[in-house]
Structure formats: structure tokens, C-alpha cells
Design a protein around this motif. Sequence first.
Motif, PDB file in Angstrom:
ATOM      1  N   ILE A 233     -27.573 -41.634 -52.971  1.00  0.00           N
ATOM      2  CA  ILE A 233     -26.373 -42.294 -52.450  1.00  0.00           C
ATOM      3  C   ILE A 233     -25.744 -41.409 -51.387  1.00  0.00           C
ATOM      4  O   ILE A 233     -25.513 -40.218 -51.613  1.00  0.00           O
ATOM      5  N   LEU A 234     -25.467 -41.985 -50.227  1.00  0.00           N
ATOM      6  CA  LEU A 234     -24.781 -41.273 -49.148  1.00  0.00           C
ATOM      7  C   LEU A 234     -23.311 -41.665 -49.170  1.00  0.00           C
ATOM      8  O   LEU A 234     -22.970 -42.843 -49.001  1.00  0.00           O
ATOM      9  N   GLY A 235     -22.426 -40.680 -49.405  1.00  0.00           N
ATOM     10  CA  GLY A 235     -20.998 -40.956 -49.483  1.00  0.00           C
ATOM     11  C   GLY A 235     -20.523 -40.936 -50.914  1.00  0.00           C
ATOM     12  O   GLY A 235     -21.108 -41.594 -51.784  1.00  0.00           O
ATOM     13  N   GLY A 236     -19.457 -40.167 -51.173  1.00  0.00           N
ATOM     14  CA  GLY A 236     -18.986 -39.987 -52.548  1.00  0.00           C
ATOM     15  C   GLY A 236     -17.657 -40.630 -52.840  1.00  0.00           C
ATOM     16  O   GLY A 236     -16.832 -40.055 -53.553  1.00  0.00           O
ATOM     17  N   GLY A 237     -17.427 -41.829 -52.313  1.00  0.00           N
ATOM     18  CA  GLY A 237     -16.176 -42.533 -52.562  1.00  0.00           C
ATOM     19  C   GLY A 237     -16.175 -43.254 -53.900  1.00  0.00           C
ATOM     20  O   GLY A 237     -17.020 -43.020 -54.773  1.00  0.00           O
ATOM     21  N   ILE A 256     -25.975 -37.762 -55.190  1.00  0.00           N
ATOM     22  CA  ILE A 256     -24.954 -38.193 -54.224  1.00  0.00           C
ATOM     23  C   ILE A 256     -24.748 -37.087 -53.200  1.00  0.00           C
ATOM     24  O   ILE A 256     -24.547 -35.915 -53.559  1.00  0.00           O
ATOM     25  N   VAL A 257     -24.806 -37.457 -51.929  1.00  0.00           N
ATOM     26  CA  VAL A 257     -24.541 -36.523 -50.838  1.00  0.00           C
ATOM     27  C   VAL A 257     -23.151 -36.814 -50.290  1.00  0.00           C
ATOM     28  O   VAL A 257     -22.873 -37.924 -49.829  1.00  0.00           O
ATOM     29  N   LEU A 301     -23.056 -45.510 -48.388  1.00  0.00           N
ATOM     30  CA  LEU A 301     -21.722 -45.972 -48.811  1.00  0.00           C
ATOM     31  C   LEU A 301     -20.601 -45.162 -48.165  1.00  0.00           C
ATOM     32  O   LEU A 301     -19.530 -45.019 -48.750  1.00  0.00           O
ATOM     33  N   THR A 302     -20.801 -44.639 -46.962  1.00  0.00           N
ATOM     34  CA  THR A 302     -19.721 -43.902 -46.317  1.00  0.00           C
ATOM     35  C   THR A 302     -18.662 -44.878 -45.817  1.00  0.00           C
ATOM     36  O   THR A 302     -18.841 -46.105 -45.874  1.00  0.00           O
ATOM     37  N   GLU A 306     -21.101 -47.322 -38.838  1.00  0.00           N
ATOM     38  CA  GLU A 306     -22.110 -46.778 -37.933  1.00  0.00           C
ATOM     39  C   GLU A 306     -23.047 -45.818 -38.653  1.00  0.00           C
ATOM     40  O   GLU A 306     -24.282 -45.879 -38.485  1.00  0.00           O
ATOM     41  N   ASP A 307     -22.476 -44.926 -39.464  1.00  0.00           N
ATOM     42  CA  ASP A 307     -23.304 -43.973 -40.213  1.00  0.00           C
ATOM     43  C   ASP A 307     -24.173 -44.700 -41.238  1.00  0.00           C
ATOM     44  O   ASP A 307     -25.346 -44.359 -41.431  1.00  0.00           O
ATOM     45  N   ASN A 308     -23.596 -45.697 -41.889  1.00  0.00           N
ATOM     46  CA  ASN A 308     -24.359 -46.450 -42.885  1.00  0.00           C
ATOM     47  C   ASN A 308     -25.550 -47.155 -42.247  1.00  0.00           C
ATOM     48  O   ASN A 308     -26.661 -47.151 -42.792  1.00  0.00           O
ATOM     49  N   LEU A 309     -25.316 -47.767 -41.097  1.00  0.00           N
ATOM     50  CA  LEU A 309     -26.387 -48.460 -40.400  1.00  0.00           C
ATOM     51  C   LEU A 309     -27.468 -47.490 -39.938  1.00  0.00           C
ATOM     52  O   LEU A 309     -28.669 -47.721 -40.153  1.00  0.00           O
ATOM     53  N   LEU A 310     -27.048 -46.390 -39.329  1.00  0.00           N
ATOM     54  CA  LEU A 310     -28.002 -45.398 -38.817  1.00  0.00           C
ATOM     55  C   LEU A 310     -28.855 -44.831 -39.948  1.00  0.00           C
ATOM     56  O   LEU A 310     -30.093 -44.756 -39.840  1.00  0.00           O
ATOM     57  N   MET A 311     -28.224 -44.439 -41.041  1.00  0.00           N
ATOM     58  CA  MET A 311     -28.963 -43.800 -42.121  1.00  0.00           C
ATOM     59  C   MET A 311     -29.814 -44.807 -42.901  1.00  0.00           C
ATOM     60  O   MET A 311     -30.882 -44.452 -43.409  1.00  0.00           O
ATOM     61  N   ALA A 312     -29.355 -46.053 -42.991  1.00  0.00           N
ATOM     62  CA  ALA A 312     -30.184 -47.080 -43.638  1.00  0.00           C
ATOM     63  C   ALA A 312     -31.453 -47.312 -42.822  1.00  0.00           C
ATOM     64  O   ALA A 312     -32.553 -47.434 -43.382  1.00  0.00           O
TER      65      ALA A 312
END
Length: 452
Positions: A233-237, A256-257, A301-302, A306-312
Motif C-alpha cells: 500500500i502506498l500512502g498511510g492515511g 505500507i509505504v 492511496l496517497t 497524480e502520484d496514485n496514477l503514476l505509481m499504479a
Amino acid sequence: MKIIIIGNGKVGYAIASQLAGEHHEIMMVDAKRSALERADSALDVMCVEGNGASIRVLVEAGARTADLVIAVTNADETNLVCCLIAKKLGAKHTIARVRNPEYRRDADLLKREIGLDMVINPDLGAAKEIARILSFPAAFSVEPFARGRIDMIGVHLSAEDSIVGKPLSEVHKVRLAEVLLCAAEQDGEIVIPDGNFVPRAGDKIYMIGTREELQKMLRKMGHTQQKVKDVSILGGGRIAMYLAWELDRSGIGVQIVERKAEKCEALAAQLPRAMIIQGDGTDQALIRDEGVFESDAFVALTDRDEDNLLMALSAQRAGVPKVLAKMSRPNYIDLVQDTRIGSIISPKDIIADQITRYVRALANSEGSAVETLYKMLGGEMEALEFTAGPGSRALLDIPLKDLPLKKGILIGAIARGDKIMIPGGLSTIQEGDHVVVVSKAIGIDDLTDVLA
């Protein structure tokens, strides 16, 4: 119905957009004029500028005679106060957005003490949807009906799928599984397939049935059913925390990162079995060293689309079997449809669907109220669940082939006691049945509305 929405952020705007399209009288309340200007110019709503927790503002907005007040500001406590005051003023029903995990266990107490009719949590709703999709890796969406006994899944078709190029009438003769192909998007056209429909590579299709039969159908179509055992999981919200709790109950490993140290510490305290990695999740060196793309699934999940799209996209290119990304902006969601990313999660749309279902149920308190509502294919189709009651006599115990159904309506599944049925022409609806309806006619709020 007269509805007041307090807070015109992403969630408030999404709710207003759906409800205004269903011809309700909507009043938007927000302390920021800029937020109201967008709604005022784009939607058929009225606006009041001010603090929604102010008695004066609520009275001005019409809370004394409101059928429903929905508080969805960014502050949980403000939402609770808004609903408490609105109820005291005379509002018939209130809904509050409550996101803090500390309040999760208090939902029933809040309803009882404050008089709330519903508590909504976009983060928890998104986490539950992600967990459902991960349980069906071949699907891009999974929606439960009849208390989880029936599922509707969305699947992208490829040239290798066994049903591609064959009319559905021919597919049905083989009886691959007890499922129904109930909706499809082909060449930009939204259709309810009949026996002459020929699935093609690139189509989006929706199938309905029990979990076991859907899995059987996917195997017969040629989809691999590798179980997800670990998730990055990217993003720890909040969504990440709720999702980790959901996955942990299923025995799925989680890493989780998260960039911020204080968030990592909070996550480590709440998730003792998860691996928490502090660092920039877009850093390719960190991704390589920590094996982020070596998991069975990757979820972005940031707070930045933009980051979510790029990393996906990066995870997809790296060969991660299942990729999901959270998106908030409608223009990005439209863009992503062309990228073939596995699944897109929109918390605001999940909550808007929940609210729409609740409003339709209120508007139809005397008939067969909507119990579940799911919008699909860009909102152009709906899947709804009703319980057939005494008010549904016009269609009870009559073979479906003899019912004068509206054009663009399909009876997708029937749950009767412990029995789940994919109905045919001779099937009947009986009182007490849970009935799943697939519809191109948006706005159905009673089971009898399916009749011409």
C-alpha cells in the motif's frame, strides 16, 4: 424532498450532483463562497454562505422543515454538532460524515445519543470495497447484494476469454456456470445484453451470481484465480489503516509505504502485524530495495491523484498481478479508463451512492424501498436490490416472461431464503424475495417501477 448539505468539498459536491439529478430541492451550506460558487454555477441547487454549526445559518437554510440534513464538512465534530442542532430545530432525518477511527466503535452510541439516522465514513467504505475487489483478483469491481450472498462483478474481456466472439445464446447452452451477464460496455455503447449479444475483446462486462458460481465462470472463461496473499500500500492515511485491518482479518500480509514519520509511528501502533516503511513511495530505489512491486497486489492511496496514477501505471508495467488506485478528480477518472489500470476507487462516489440509496428509501417508505444501490458504467446504469413486500402485488407470482417490464430493465437475481436463483422466463417473484434489478432507467425507487 427538501435536503440540506453542509460542506461543499469533494464528497458534498458528489452527493449534491447525484441528488440534484433526481429532482430534489437541494440547499448547500458552506463557509467558503468559492466552494458555493462552483455548485451554484454547475448544479440546480440553492446556496447559503455561513457556518453550518450556527443556529442562525441552519434556520436560514430551512432546517426546521428539512426532510434530511447531511453534514459532510472536513471536521467530524462539526458534522456531529450540525446534525444535533438540525434535529433539535425540527429536521426529520440527519446524516453525519465521521472519519476518525476512534469514533468507529461509537457509531451506535452516536446515533442513539445525537439522534443520527446514519453515519457515513468514506475511508471505511473505500477500504471495504478494495478488500472485496482483492478477494476477486480477476474483477475490477465487486458489489455485494442480499447481505453478501450475491455478488456482481465487473470484468475486462481479453481475446483469450472463451466467451469472446460467441453469441450469448450459444454460451448459455453450454451452461458454464449459474451466472447472468447483465450489463456491458461495447464500443462506447452501454447495453443490457440479450441472446444475440456477442462479447468482444476490450468489452467491460458485469456478471451476477453467487461467489462460487462467479469464480467457476471466471475459471471456465480462462481467468487465473491466484489468491492474493500479500499487498503493498502506498500512502498511510485512514483508508490504508482501515484496509490493513480488513486484510489482516483475512490473513493477508500488508506492507505500507508512508513518507511522514509521525504517520508511520501511528500505523505501527495500530497495525502490529503490518510492515511499515518510512520513505518516498515514488522513489524507484526504495521500491526496488523493499520489494514493493513484488507483492500480489499494489494499492495507491496517497492524497495526490497524480502520484496514485503514476505509481499504479508503474506497478502495472512491473507486472504486479492486481493494481488499484484511489482517484478523486472526475477528469482523472475518465483519463484512467483508457490506461487499463485494474480498479479505480473513488471514496466520494461510494458515499454518494450510499446517500442516494438512503434518500430513495425515505422517499418510498410505503413501498419496496431500495436496500442496495450501485451505479456503474459512468453512472449510466444502476443495479438495485429490493425486498418484495405486500405493495409489490402487481408482479408477485407471475412468470417473468409475462411481466410487462420497462425497456432497459433486467431482473438479475432472486434470493429466496437460503436459495439464490438466476431467473428465467418461468421464474416468479414471491413476497419476501430479495430481488436484484439492473436498469438503464435511472431513478427507480420501488420494485413496481420496473413495470411498463
